[in-house]
Design an enzyme around this catalytic site. Structure first.
Site, PDB file in Angstrom:
ATOM      1  N   ASP A   1      -4.963  -6.454  -7.266  1.00 51.16           N
ATOM      2  CA  ASP A   1      -5.178  -5.756  -6.006  1.00 51.16           C
ATOM      3  C   ASP A   1      -5.491  -4.295  -6.362  1.00 51.16           C
ATOM      4  O   ASP A   1      -5.424  -3.892  -7.525  1.00 51.16           O
ATOM      5  CB  ASP A   1      -3.922  -5.869  -5.134  1.00 51.16           C
ATOM      6  CG  ASP A   1      -4.233  -5.723  -3.644  1.00 51.16           C
ATOM      7  OD1 ASP A   1      -5.320  -5.228  -3.292  1.00 51.16           O
ATOM      8  OD2 ASP A   1      -3.379  -6.105  -2.819  1.00 51.16           O
TER       9      ASP A   1
ATOM     10  N   HIS B   1       0.829  -1.201   0.000  1.00 50.85           N
ATOM     11  CA  HIS B   1       0.000   0.000   0.000  1.00 50.85           C
ATOM     12  C   HIS B   1       0.868   1.257   0.000  1.00 50.85           C
ATOM     13  O   HIS B   1       0.411   2.323  -0.404  1.00 50.85           O
ATOM     14  CB  HIS B   1      -0.910   0.027   1.233  1.00 50.85           C
ATOM     15  CG  HIS B   1      -1.989  -1.009   1.208  1.00 50.85           C
ATOM     16  ND1 HIS B   1      -1.759  -2.319   1.569  1.00 50.85           N
ATOM     17  CD2 HIS B   1      -3.293  -0.939   0.856  1.00 50.85           C
ATOM     18  CE1 HIS B   1      -2.888  -3.000   1.449  1.00 50.85           C
ATOM     19  NE2 HIS B   1      -3.827  -2.193   1.014  1.00 50.85           N
TER      20      HIS B   1
END
Length: 520
Positions: free
Chosen positions: A264, A194
């Site tokens: 993702d 992230h």
């Protein structure tokens, strides 16, 4: 053909390309209702997939209406997704709280894992979801991993795979599609994708033995999520999400995987910060992905749609045989996605087994309790000094942890409790705590590992590791590990402290340097 006809034909191709682009992305949306602007965006772009998060949820009634409204707009092939893994990663927090994957790993009961997967599916299906981004197949063999931890079933590939696939089978039997993640494996990283782009620099043989093993065994999974990680042994240039060598050559061709491949979130810094969301979306489809998670805001979603539209139109114009963006490849993608929606349709309804599922989850949390060292229950007259982080905020992946006051209230049922809070571990000076005979308990309510100051100086009498079990490596104290902080987990802690419950879980990951009571 006249100029006008040519322009019309060109516009038709662009419109068709835009339609295809819309069907190949999954978006997130703001708010708790489907406002007309968002509904029109979905209609105009033929979007059929949405992932919902805590920001979209208030209660069962509101959420059921939202998913019903989405189905009405997106049609019968709608894919409505959620991250309802268990432990700290759940979105519909009022449903029976599933134990974290590592809690199930600590129990080691395949039948229980299947039952939990079924119960999770029953709860979210009743709310209108047909796609769950779980279970996690990552093997957490790196104690410094900042984002997986208790989300993994463990470090042993065979045992973790058995449990994860049983969990998946339970979900599929209830009519909710699973998406195993994060292929080829996010367990042995010390970087959160992230925030940056991790690299797993292992040989192919090492990857085959560990990271890849669960995913290869899960080839019957209806969907698989790619990881934003570079694996030089597989592709030295591209992260898996953008790698044709990984998504097509390995997954599709070598393993003959026939399910849906979804990326993702493309808003994650590992991708968006390095490649740009539009360019990366095109690269992901060219690599072999079926669907792109365009989870940014409306602006980045538009950027993704435009980039995909132009790339699809250009590929159609060039008519390259075998092109991953050509008409044949697009048709194959849409067939896989349509098949997923047809096999696992959205079908909201009454949640008839909630009470039984609540009991199942509570029993699982109790069976998962694990001790490190030799911690002892507390006598009723014990006076406690409780140390805990004041605000255990969420991190964008997991929900917020427990406030310190909640742990204090739990202990105050049987004990006199003095609560000492800290904003972060580095701000607490252990030497300032009085030596007055109170039993010092540290409650770890965040996923963050402790730093050098805590590792050197903190010496509680008991460590309640209520989230990340690897925190027991940092604190020289006997510990009780729960793998999560649900209400059922806390009740189990209370019973253990009172001496009425034995902790029988077995740590499913290796812990070097475990501490015994009083050790350094």
């Amino acid at each position: 053909m006249s100029s006008a006809d040519s322009q019309s034909a060109s516009q038709d191709k662009l419109n068709q390309a835009r339609r295809s682009a819309g069907q190949l992305i999954m978006i997130r949306m703001p708010g708790t209702v489907l406002d007309e602007d968002t509904a029109q965006f979905l209609r105009d772009n033929h979007i059929r997939a949405v992932c919902l998060f805590r920001q979209n949820m208030v209660n069962p009634e509101q959420l059921s209406k939202l998913t019903a409204d989405l189905r009405a707009v997106m049609g019968p092939n709608a894919l409505i997704g959620i991250d309802q893994e268990g432990g700290a990663v759940v979105r519909a927090t009022w449903l029976p709280a599933p134990p974290a994957a590592m809690a199930l790993g600590a129990i080691g009961d395949v039948a229980l894992a299947r039952a939990v997967g079924s119960a999770v599916a029953r709860g979210i299906k009743a709310l209108g979801f047909n796609w769950n981004f779980a279970p996690v197949l990552d093997l957490n063999n790196n104690p410094a991993n900042p984002v997986i931890g208790e989300r993994s079933f463990g470090a042993d590939p065979q045992r973790a795979t058995e449990l994860a696939l049983a969990w998946m089978e339970g979900s599929l039997a209830e009519g909710v599609a699973c998406c195993v993640k994060h292929f080829p494996g996010h367990g042995d990283t010390h970087v959160d994708s992230h925030r940056d782009l991790p690299t797993v620099a292992k040989s192919r043989s090492a990857l085959d033995a560990l990271e890849l093993a669960p995913f290869k065994a899960a080839r019957r999974a209806p969907a698989m999520m790619s990881a934003h990680i570079v694996y030089p042994a597989l592709d030295p240039e591209h992260p898996a999400t953008l790698s044709r060598k990984i998504l097509t050559d390995l997954l599709r061709k070598e393993w003959d995987y026939r399910g849906v491949i979804i990326t993702d979130g493309m808003d994650m810094h590992a991708i968006a910060g390095r490649y740009g969301v539009g360019k990366a979306a095109v690269q992901a489809l060219a690599a072999g992905a079926d669907m792109v998670m365009a989870l940014g805001n409306r602006s980045t979603q538009e950027e993704t749609l435009v980039a995909l539209t132009m790339a699809i139109a250009a590929a159609d114009e060039l008519s390259k045989p075998g092109s991953e963006l050509g008409s044949a490849a697009l048709a194959a993608r849409l067939t896989r996605l349509d098949g997923l929606a047809a096999t696992y349709p959205c079908a909201a309804g009454a949640y008839l087994t909630e009470s039984a599922d609540e009991r199942l989850m509570a029993a699982a949390w109790r069976r998962a309790l694990t001790v490190v060292g030799n911690p002892q229950p507390l006598a009723a007259a014990t006076k406690i000094r409780l140390l805990a982080c004041a605000d255990a905020a969420g991190d964008g992946v997991a929900e917020a942890g427990l406030p310190a006051a909640a742990v204090a209230a739990l202990l105050a049922r049987r004990h006199e409790v003095e609560l000492v809070t800290f904003e972060d571990a580095e701000s607490l000076d252990w030497a300032t705590l009085p030596d007055d005979g109170k039993t010092v308990i540290l409650a770890s309510t965040t996923r963050l590992r402790y730093g050098e100051k805590a590792r050197k100086c903190w010496r509680p009498d008991l460590h309640l590791a209520l989230w990340n079990p690897f925190q027991t490596l940092d604190i020289a104290a006997p510990a009780l590990v729960t793998y999560g902080f649900s209400a059922a987990a806390l009740e189990a802690v209370a019973d253990w402290l009172a001496g009425t419950l034995e902790a029988r879980g077995r740590m499913p990951v290796p812990l070097a340097g475990n501490f015994t009571h009083g050790g350094d």
